[in-house]
Scaffold this active site. Structure first.
Site, PDB file in Angstrom:
ATOM      1  N   HIS A 103      28.997  32.874 -24.027  1.00 58.82           N
ATOM      2  CA  HIS A 103      29.789  31.895 -24.782  1.00 58.82           C
ATOM      3  C   HIS A 103      29.084  30.558 -24.853  1.00 58.82           C
ATOM      4  O   HIS A 103      28.383  30.169 -23.930  1.00 58.82           O
ATOM      5  CB  HIS A 103      31.183  31.702 -24.166  1.00 58.82           C
ATOM      6  CG  HIS A 103      31.175  31.373 -22.703  1.00 58.82           C
ATOM      7  ND1 HIS A 103      30.993  32.334 -21.742  1.00 58.82           N
ATOM      8  CD2 HIS A 103      31.312  30.204 -22.041  1.00 58.82           C
ATOM      9  CE1 HIS A 103      31.040  31.772 -20.541  1.00 58.82           C
ATOM     10  NE2 HIS A 103      31.207  30.471 -20.690  1.00 58.82           N
ATOM     11  N   HIS A 105      30.032  26.527 -25.197  1.00 58.67           N
ATOM     12  CA  HIS A 105      31.103  25.530 -25.117  1.00 58.67           C
ATOM     13  C   HIS A 105      30.842  24.497 -26.210  1.00 58.67           C
ATOM     14  O   HIS A 105      29.720  24.018 -26.352  1.00 58.67           O
ATOM     15  CB  HIS A 105      31.046  24.772 -23.784  1.00 58.67           C
ATOM     16  CG  HIS A 105      31.307  25.597 -22.570  1.00 58.67           C
ATOM     17  ND1 HIS A 105      32.523  25.605 -21.923  1.00 58.67           N
ATOM     18  CD2 HIS A 105      30.513  26.423 -21.853  1.00 58.67           C
ATOM     19  CE1 HIS A 105      32.444  26.405 -20.859  1.00 58.67           C
ATOM     20  NE2 HIS A 105      31.239  26.910 -20.796  1.00 58.67           N
TER      21      HIS A 105
HETATM   22  P1  5GP Z   1      31.649  29.224 -17.898  1.00 59.16           P
HETATM   23  O1  5GP Z   1      31.937  28.600 -16.571  1.00 59.16           O
HETATM   24  O2  5GP Z   1      31.469  30.705 -17.707  1.00 59.16           O
HETATM   25  O3  5GP Z   1      30.540  28.588 -18.672  1.00 59.16           O
HETATM   26  O4  5GP Z   1      32.914  28.954 -18.782  1.00 59.16           O
HETATM   27  C1  5GP Z   1      34.061  29.704 -18.740  1.00 59.16           C
HETATM   28  C2  5GP Z   1      35.139  28.861 -19.393  1.00 59.16           C
HETATM   29  O5  5GP Z   1      36.235  29.705 -19.647  1.00 59.16           O
HETATM   30  C3  5GP Z   1      35.652  27.719 -18.517  1.00 59.16           C
HETATM   31  O6  5GP Z   1      35.457  26.491 -19.198  1.00 59.16           O
HETATM   32  C4  5GP Z   1      37.126  28.045 -18.297  1.00 59.16           C
HETATM   33  O7  5GP Z   1      37.932  26.902 -18.344  1.00 59.16           O
HETATM   34  C5  5GP Z   1      37.436  28.987 -19.419  1.00 59.16           C
HETATM   35  N1  5GP Z   1      38.427  30.016 -19.139  1.00 59.16           N
HETATM   36  C6  5GP Z   1      38.584  30.722 -17.994  1.00 59.16           C
HETATM   37  N2  5GP Z   1      39.576  31.619 -18.129  1.00 59.16           N
HETATM   38  C7  5GP Z   1      40.060  31.466 -19.388  1.00 59.16           C
HETATM   39  C8  5GP Z   1      41.116  32.131 -20.113  1.00 59.16           C
HETATM   40  O8  5GP Z   1      41.804  33.027 -19.642  1.00 59.16           O
HETATM   41  N3  5GP Z   1      41.326  31.697 -21.389  1.00 59.16           N
HETATM   42  C9  5GP Z   1      40.588  30.697 -21.964  1.00 59.16           C
HETATM   43  N4  5GP Z   1      40.881  30.352 -23.205  1.00 59.16           N
HETATM   44  N5  5GP Z   1      39.593  30.060 -21.300  1.00 59.16           N
HETATM   45  C10 5GP Z   1      39.342  30.450 -20.030  1.00 59.16           C
END
Ligand code: 5GP
Length: 139
Positions: A103, A105
């Site tokens: 993903h 951001h």
């Molecule tokens: P990462 O840390 O892997 O780069 O980002 C994961 C993102 O997913 C985080 O910013 C977190 O807030 C978001 N996130 C975690 N669980 C969920 C969820 O169930 N739904 C949504 N919409 N975002 C989520």
């Protein structure tokens, strides 16, 4: 690196098993609001094809995803009346990755406003719905 696990949270969002505030969807891509936004209008853009992160993604998946990210970033910046936009992407836990489905951001940035912490506070669902609607209207 570990294998992609289709049972990750975003895999469930794609299948509709977990609800999300959708901003954009087509055959290959989904964009939805982050539930713990680091800034107002924080959106996540994901491919529907499973890969753990950028390191194991197919080049054509990346090429498509960055184009969709650009499109949604422009809409998010306009809709949220932001002064800038930051694109962020983490690979593996040591780099800050917490969900193991590729993903990007999209973080709208506002003059003089610091980002909140990564995976910090849950946002109000009505507020996320309102932001998603505003961004959709700009697409
Ligand atoms: P990462 O840390 O892997 O780069 O980002 C994961 C993102 O997913 C985080 O910013 C977190 O807030 C978001 N996130 C975690 N669980 C969920 C969820 O169930 N739904 C949504 N919409 N975002 C989520």
């Amino acid at each position: 690196m570990a294998e992609y696990d289709p049972d990750n949270i975003f895999g469930k969002v794609i299948k509709g098993d977990i609800p999300s505030h959708k901003v954009f969807e087509d055959d290959d891509t989904l964009a939805f609001m982050d539930i713990m936004p680091m800034s107002r209008g924080h959106v996540l853009v994901i491919p529907k094809t499973g890969s753990r992160n950028l390191l194991d993604a197919a080049p054509q998946v990346l090429a498509n995803l960055i184009q969709k990210t650009q499109r949604v970033a422009r809409a998010a910046m306009a809709a949220m009346e932001a002064d800038g936009v930051r694109i962020m992407q983490f690979n593996e836990a040591a780099a800050g990755q917490t969900v193991f489905h590729l993903h990007f951001h999209i973080l709208p940035m506002y003059e003089g406003v610091a980002l909140k912490s990564h995976t910090g506070e849950m946002a109000d669902a009505d507020e996320l719905a309102a932001h998603a609607e505003k961004i959709r209207a700009e697409l």
